[in-house]
Design a protein around this motif. Structure first.
Motif, PDB file in Angstrom:
ATOM      1  N   ALA A 132       0.830  -1.211   0.000  1.00  0.00           N
ATOM      2  CA  ALA A 132       0.000   0.000   0.000  1.00  0.00           C
ATOM      3  C   ALA A 132       0.860   1.254   0.000  1.00  0.00           C
ATOM      4  O   ALA A 132       0.554   2.235  -0.690  1.00  0.00           O
ATOM      5  N   ALA A 133       1.949   1.228   0.758  1.00  0.00           N
ATOM      6  CA  ALA A 133       2.839   2.393   0.810  1.00  0.00           C
ATOM      7  C   ALA A 133       3.454   2.674  -0.553  1.00  0.00           C
ATOM      8  O   ALA A 133       3.503   3.836  -1.003  1.00  0.00           O
ATOM      9  N   LEU A 134       3.915   1.634  -1.230  1.00  0.00           N
ATOM     10  CA  LEU A 134       4.536   1.823  -2.540  1.00  0.00           C
ATOM     11  C   LEU A 134       3.511   2.295  -3.567  1.00  0.00           C
ATOM     12  O   LEU A 134       3.812   3.156  -4.405  1.00  0.00           O
ATOM     13  N   GLU A 135       2.308   1.734  -3.501  1.00  0.00           N
ATOM     14  CA  GLU A 135       1.260   2.153  -4.449  1.00  0.00           C
ATOM     15  C   GLU A 135       0.847   3.603  -4.221  1.00  0.00           C
ATOM     16  O   GLU A 135       0.405   4.292  -5.150  1.00  0.00           O
ATOM     17  N   ALA A 136       1.037   4.089  -2.982  1.00  0.00           N
ATOM     18  CA  ALA A 136       0.717   5.485  -2.662  1.00  0.00           C
ATOM     19  C   ALA A 136       1.857   6.429  -3.025  1.00  0.00           C
ATOM     20  O   ALA A 136       1.756   7.644  -2.793  1.00  0.00           O
ATOM     21  N   GLY A 137       2.939   5.878  -3.563  1.00  0.00           N
ATOM     22  CA  GLY A 137       4.064   6.709  -3.981  1.00  0.00           C
ATOM     23  C   GLY A 137       5.134   6.896  -2.929  1.00  0.00           C
ATOM     24  O   GLY A 137       6.117   7.613  -3.161  1.00  0.00           O
ATOM     25  N   GLU A 138       4.965   6.274  -1.768  1.00  0.00           N
ATOM     26  CA  GLU A 138       5.985   6.376  -0.723  1.00  0.00           C
ATOM     27  C   GLU A 138       7.173   5.479  -1.075  1.00  0.00           C
ATOM     28  O   GLU A 138       7.016   4.441  -1.719  1.00  0.00           O
ATOM     29  N   ARG A 139       8.354   5.883  -0.623  1.00  0.00           N
ATOM     30  CA  ARG A 139       9.558   5.104  -0.866  1.00  0.00           C
ATOM     31  C   ARG A 139      10.397   5.053   0.417  1.00  0.00           C
ATOM     32  O   ARG A 139      11.366   5.797   0.579  1.00  0.00           O
ATOM     33  N   PRO A 140      10.017   4.177   1.372  1.00  0.00           N
ATOM     34  CA  PRO A 140      10.824   4.039   2.583  1.00  0.00           C
ATOM     35  C   PRO A 140      12.252   3.634   2.241  1.00  0.00           C
ATOM     36  O   PRO A 140      12.514   3.051   1.176  1.00  0.00           O
ATOM     37  N   GLU A 141      13.183   3.949   3.139  1.00  0.00           N
ATOM     38  CA  GLU A 141      14.583   3.574   2.904  1.00  0.00           C
ATOM     39  C   GLU A 141      14.736   2.067   2.742  1.00  0.00           C
ATOM     40  O   GLU A 141      15.527   1.604   1.922  1.00  0.00           O
ATOM     41  N   ALA A 142      13.975   1.294   3.523  1.00  0.00           N
ATOM     42  CA  ALA A 142      14.056  -0.158   3.444  1.00  0.00           C
ATOM     43  C   ALA A 142      12.730  -0.746   3.898  1.00  0.00           C
ATOM     44  O   ALA A 142      11.988  -0.134   4.674  1.00  0.00           O
ATOM     45  N   ILE A 143      12.439  -1.951   3.408  1.00  0.00           N
ATOM     46  CA  ILE A 143      11.180  -2.628   3.700  1.00  0.00           C
ATOM     47  C   ILE A 143      11.483  -4.082   4.059  1.00  0.00           C
ATOM     48  O   ILE A 143      12.223  -4.762   3.339  1.00  0.00           O
ATOM     49  N   LEU A 144      10.905  -4.547   5.154  1.00  0.00           N
ATOM     50  CA  LEU A 144      10.924  -5.972   5.463  1.00  0.00           C
ATOM     51  C   LEU A 144       9.577  -6.536   5.052  1.00  0.00           C
ATOM     52  O   LEU A 144       8.545  -6.175   5.618  1.00  0.00           O
ATOM     53  N   CYS A 145       9.573  -7.409   4.056  1.00  0.00           N
ATOM     54  CA  CYS A 145       8.321  -7.994   3.597  1.00  0.00           C
ATOM     55  C   CYS A 145       8.430  -9.514   3.583  1.00  0.00           C
ATOM     56  O   CYS A 145       9.521 -10.066   3.453  1.00  0.00           O
ATOM     57  N   ILE A 146       7.276 -10.169   3.730  1.00  0.00           N
ATOM     58  CA  ILE A 146       7.269 -11.623   3.857  1.00  0.00           C
ATOM     59  C   ILE A 146       6.201 -12.222   2.961  1.00  0.00           C
ATOM     60  O   ILE A 146       5.332 -11.537   2.439  1.00  0.00           O
ATOM     61  N   GLY A 147       6.286 -13.539   2.797  1.00  0.00           N
ATOM     62  CA  GLY A 147       5.258 -14.289   2.097  1.00  0.00           C
ATOM     63  C   GLY A 147       5.113 -13.894   0.643  1.00  0.00           C
ATOM     64  O   GLY A 147       6.071 -13.532  -0.037  1.00  0.00           O
ATOM     65  N   ASP A 148       3.872 -13.938   0.162  1.00  0.00           N
ATOM     66  CA  ASP A 148       3.611 -13.658  -1.243  1.00  0.00           C
ATOM     67  C   ASP A 148       3.985 -12.222  -1.604  1.00  0.00           C
ATOM     68  O   ASP A 148       4.391 -11.947  -2.740  1.00  0.00           O
ATOM     69  N   GLU A 149       3.860 -11.294  -0.654  1.00  0.00           N
ATOM     70  CA  GLU A 149       4.248  -9.906  -0.917  1.00  0.00           C
ATOM     71  C   GLU A 149       5.730  -9.814  -1.249  1.00  0.00           C
ATOM     72  O   GLU A 149       6.124  -9.072  -2.163  1.00  0.00           O
ATOM     73  N   ALA A 150       6.550 -10.561  -0.536  1.00  0.00           N
ATOM     74  CA  ALA A 150       7.990 -10.542  -0.819  1.00  0.00           C
ATOM     75  C   ALA A 150       8.279 -11.096  -2.219  1.00  0.00           C
ATOM     76  O   ALA A 150       9.127 -10.554  -2.948  1.00  0.00           O
ATOM     77  N   LEU A 151       7.582 -12.154  -2.607  1.00  0.00           N
ATOM     78  CA  LEU A 151       7.769 -12.713  -3.944  1.00  0.00           C
ATOM     79  C   LEU A 151       7.374 -11.702  -5.011  1.00  0.00           C
ATOM     80  O   LEU A 151       8.020 -11.605  -6.061  1.00  0.00           O
ATOM     81  N   ASN A 152       6.328 -10.933  -4.730  1.00  0.00           N
ATOM     82  CA  ASN A 152       5.847  -9.961  -5.720  1.00  0.00           C
ATOM     83  C   ASN A 152       6.726  -8.715  -5.807  1.00  0.00           C
ATOM     84  O   ASN A 152       6.836  -8.103  -6.881  1.00  0.00           O
ATOM     85  N   LEU A 153       7.357  -8.333  -4.689  1.00  0.00           N
ATOM     86  CA  LEU A 153       8.106  -7.073  -4.655  1.00  0.00           C
ATOM     87  C   LEU A 153       9.615  -7.258  -4.825  1.00  0.00           C
ATOM     88  O   LEU A 153      10.340  -6.273  -4.884  1.00  0.00           O
ATOM     89  N   ARG A 154      10.084  -8.479  -4.913  1.00  0.00           N
ATOM     90  CA  ARG A 154      11.535  -8.715  -4.797  1.00  0.00           C
ATOM     91  C   ARG A 154      12.366  -8.067  -5.911  1.00  0.00           C
ATOM     92  O   ARG A 154      13.552  -7.835  -5.720  1.00  0.00           O
ATOM     93  N   TYR A 155      11.751  -7.757  -7.059  1.00  0.00           N
ATOM     94  CA  TYR A 155      12.509  -7.101  -8.135  1.00  0.00           C
ATOM     95  C   TYR A 155      12.059  -5.656  -8.344  1.00  0.00           C
ATOM     96  O   TYR A 155      12.199  -5.104  -9.430  1.00  0.00           O
TER      97      TYR A 155
END
Length: 276
Positions: A132-155
């Motif tokens: 949601a943060a990325l879709e809103a245009g936010e760009r945190p310095e780093a993100i810890l993501c897990i599960g299917d979200e990590a697979l979708n965001l890894r590249y």
């Protein structure tokens, strides 16, 4: 009355739950699906009889649970679905803030261990929804993501630095990392131990079916994923579903680290389900 079983709502447990949910293995489970943090809360509240749960949940309340033998979810190196995505090298994150998925307890605790013992950095943490943060245009310095979200965001192009926490743990300890375990409520066990023993055995049977039919699982999982069949098989190849001596050693080492980092007061003894 059906046995109340918790299911992590991620692809990584599909090999275990597909034969149960599809009727390939007959059972009387009432399955509740959700992220690990939600299942932890349901188990803690006594609203599930047995469930997949975060390793941290057992560490926090070992007096409430038995571990089910022979079944877990982890890795012996890269796990691919627990990632620290960063805009800069991890060593340069000192004093920065990391956005941490609200769905995880174990991965957040592992991040704390790695920050202190492997990377020797100190960061701020804020809990939130990375997608949601990325879709809103936010760009945190780093993100810890897990599960299917990590697979979708890894590249994601804005995050060129990808640190796999399973691989980082192996770099630190040389051991497998166990992200999730299967727990039986001791209260439920006291009331209906015979049926819960059968239910635990059924879960292990589901695991064995999934391992023996892993290619079928890969094809099934890829149907609703951004990964193709080959990528999905690579993902499942990196996962560990056993809780043997080496995995138990890795789990015990993690609990020792959580004592060091102040998450736990003491490391729990691994207490497995009594057999009837």
């Amino acid at each position: 009355m059906p046995i109340r079983l918790g299911r992590i709502g991620y692809l990584n447990v599909l090999p275990i739950y597909h034969p149960l949910e599809s009727g390939l293995l007959k059972n009387d489970f009432e399955i509740t699906s959700g992220p690990p943090a939600a299942l932890n809360r349901l188990m803690d509240a006594g609203e599930l009889d047995l469930s997949a749960a975060s390793s941290v949940e057992y560490g926090r309340h070992p007096e409430k649970y038995y571990l089910i033998p022979d079944i877990a979810i982890g890795s012996r190196g890269p796990v691919q679905s627990v990632l620290l995505l960063s805009r800069r090298p991890v060593e340069e994150l000192d004093s920065k803030t990391i956005l941490v998925s609200a769905q995880t307890h174990t991965s957040a605790a592992l991040l704390g261990v790695l920050k202190k013992k492997l990377w020797e950095i100190s960061t701020g943490l804020v809990t939130g929804n990375a997608t949601a943060a990325l879709e809103a245009g936010e760009r945190p310095e780093a993100i810890l993501c897990i599960g299917d979200e990590a697979l979708n965001l890894r590249y994601h192009p804005d995050y060129p630095y990808r640190i796999d926490l399973g691989e980082a743990w192996r770099e630190l300890t040389g051991l497998p990392f166990i992200f999730g375990v299967w727990l039986v409520s001791r209260e439920s066990w006291e009331k209906d131990g015979e049926r819960l023993d059968a239910a635990a055995r059924m879960l292990v049977e589901g695991k064995r079916w999934g391992e023996e039919n892993i290619h079928e699982i890969c094809v099934l999982a890829a149907e609703d994923s951004c990964l193709n069949d080959e990528e999905m098989c690579s993902y499942f190849d990196g996962l560990v579903y056993d809780l043997g001596p080496e995995e138990q050693q890795g789990l015990a080492a993690f609990y020792d680290c959580l004592v060091e980092t102040g998450v736990l007061e003491r490391a729990p003894e691994l207490r497995f389900l009594p057999r009837i």
